[in-house]
Design a protein around this motif. Sequence first.
Motif, PDB file in Angstrom:
ATOM      1  N   VAL A 166       0.428  -1.261  -0.200  1.00  0.00           N
ATOM      2  CA  VAL A 166      -0.202   0.240   0.435  1.00  0.00           C
ATOM      3  C   VAL A 166       0.601   1.051   0.126  1.00  0.00           C
ATOM      4  N   SER A 167       1.398   2.182  -1.078  1.00  0.00           N
ATOM      5  CA  SER A 167       0.568   3.304  -0.693  1.00  0.00           C
ATOM      6  C   SER A 167       0.274   4.586  -0.875  1.00  0.00           C
ATOM      7  N   LEU A 168       0.894   5.595  -0.338  1.00  0.00           N
ATOM      8  CA  LEU A 168      -0.355   6.704  -0.726  1.00  0.00           C
ATOM      9  C   LEU A 168       0.272   7.583  -2.082  1.00  0.00           C
ATOM     10  N   ALA A 169      -1.020   8.229  -2.381  1.00  0.00           N
ATOM     11  CA  ALA A 169      -1.115   8.738  -3.964  1.00  0.00           C
ATOM     12  C   ALA A 169      -1.969   9.985  -3.441  1.00  0.00           C
ATOM     13  N   LEU A 189      -5.558   5.654  -1.750  1.00  0.00           N
ATOM     14  CA  LEU A 189      -4.762   4.499  -1.695  1.00  0.00           C
ATOM     15  C   LEU A 189      -4.106   3.512  -2.444  1.00  0.00           C
ATOM     16  N   ARG A 190      -3.058   3.181  -3.124  1.00  0.00           N
ATOM     17  CA  ARG A 190      -2.349   3.140  -4.387  1.00  0.00           C
ATOM     18  C   ARG A 190      -2.431   0.520  -3.790  1.00  0.00           C
ATOM     19  N   HIS A 191      -2.846   0.284  -4.646  1.00  0.00           N
ATOM     20  CA  HIS A 191      -2.147  -1.372  -4.289  1.00  0.00           C
ATOM     21  C   HIS A 191      -2.821  -1.962  -5.582  1.00  0.00           C
ATOM     22  N   ASP A 240     -14.355   3.515  -1.770  1.00  0.00           N
ATOM     23  CA  ASP A 240     -14.710   3.093  -3.251  1.00  0.00           C
ATOM     24  C   ASP A 240     -13.014   3.004  -3.725  1.00  0.00           C
ATOM     25  N   PHE A 241     -14.004   2.252  -5.465  1.00  0.00           N
ATOM     26  CA  PHE A 241     -11.855   2.426  -6.014  1.00  0.00           C
ATOM     27  C   PHE A 241     -11.926   3.144  -7.550  1.00  0.00           C
ATOM     28  N   ARG A 242     -11.410   3.640  -8.036  1.00  0.00           N
ATOM     29  CA  ARG A 242     -10.564   4.389  -8.671  1.00  0.00           C
ATOM     30  C   ARG A 242      -9.358   3.719  -9.890  1.00  0.00           C
ATOM     31  N   ALA A 243      -9.578   3.405 -10.816  1.00  0.00           N
ATOM     32  CA  ALA A 243      -9.088   2.948 -12.043  1.00  0.00           C
ATOM     33  C   ALA A 243      -7.853   3.294 -11.882  1.00  0.00           C
ATOM     34  N   PRO A 244      -7.133   3.278 -12.647  1.00  0.00           N
ATOM     35  CA  PRO A 244      -6.298   1.390 -12.290  1.00  0.00           C
ATOM     36  C   PRO A 244      -5.998   0.629 -10.578  1.00  0.00           C
ATOM     37  N   ASP A 245      -5.957   1.408  -9.457  1.00  0.00           N
ATOM     38  CA  ASP A 245      -5.224   0.750  -8.758  1.00  0.00           C
ATOM     39  C   ASP A 245      -5.226   1.644  -7.106  1.00  0.00           C
TER      40      ASP A 245
END
Length: 410
Positions: A324-327, A341-343, A361-366
């Motif tokens: 996991v990393s911060l966007a 958060l990216r994963h 929620d999720f936003r593409a791509p990651d």
Amino acid sequence: MDRKDLEALDQADPLASKRAQFTIPEGLIYLDGNSLGMLPAHVPSRLAEVATRQWGETLIGSWNSHGWFDLPRKVGNRIARLTGAAPDSVIVGDTISVNLFKLLAAAAKLRPERRVILSDDGNFPSDLYVAQGFRDLLDDGYRLEIVAPGDVMAAISSEVAVVMLTEVDYRTARRHGMAAVTATAHAHGALTIWDLAHSAGALPVDLAGAGADFALGCTYKYLNGGPGAPAFLYVRPGLQDKVQPALAGWWGHAAPFSFDLDYRPAPGILRNQCGTQPILSLAALDAALDVWDHVDMAMVRVKSEALCQAFISLAEERCAGFGVSLAGPRDMAERGSHVSLRHPEAYAVMQALIAAGVVGDFRAPDLMRFGFAPLYNRFVDAWDAVDGMADILARRAWDDPRFLARKAVT
């Protein structure tokens, strides 16, 4: 930082009493108010009153006796207070996409010698689609130039008619400096359109102080207006009577009930209306805005920054080892009120979280996206959400066909 530290922050929170004004399902940690705000508890009874007594008994007389006809302006003025706008400079109705088309047309007509619409690749794609449709409809040499967010200032030139930006990036929460961008645009003779979808109700907005020309936003996120709630638009007072509406409808006519065959625009902000507005949705939004009465947006921002910072710190402490990393920016002054958060398996992890009672929620791509609404989110929500995510990642509970299969709405 442990959970007791966050419990202490909740006890000292001056906004804590607001949480009781919302309908919150038992056991749910809701961190998706940046997509759909929670239901203010009194809205159903207000809607029932409008439907059963006003519509059911007073019928068409309600346009006058219950103020239906003036609702777009009334509600607009309530939103104006939350967005730093002057009275009678905000009107509610239609959708963001329709309102954006109106404002693009208005800006283009005010700068007829220019042909560039400038935006960035952090803008919400739907806004870009509207601009593309506007460009193609006119077929008159208009160009949509899309640059990286950090390159916007340098891309503003004497060829630009309008700078069209979302203040807070829907993915990373990166925040543009509205005043600085607007000043640069004006220095080059360009106009600005600001999308406040992830700003209004989440952070202090100062449309008048920033000199913004036009703005628009939705009301179903942080303003809690309900699914499909009507959007709003803003026109700077000095421009209002210069705007020539491209979508001219009878509600924007100077004398709508004279039924003239020729259009004459109403004075001021009213000319930006088109057709009959959705009264039930407007009534729900009007009721929802009651929770904002007497709320200081500066106080909202202080809590928003603290919530986001706590969540980021906890997520990096407990989940970085699982990929996991911060966007987005670390500086709270440069971000809105959500954390992404990216994963590599962001979609599946989010579905597993939702199944465990933590809703983001999720936003593409990651990207896993977590929105913090200061009126009802608590500091312990940040702890419990990260606790659940760390457990799911440690056990690889996301690696399950139930969570890997993509749904229509992500």
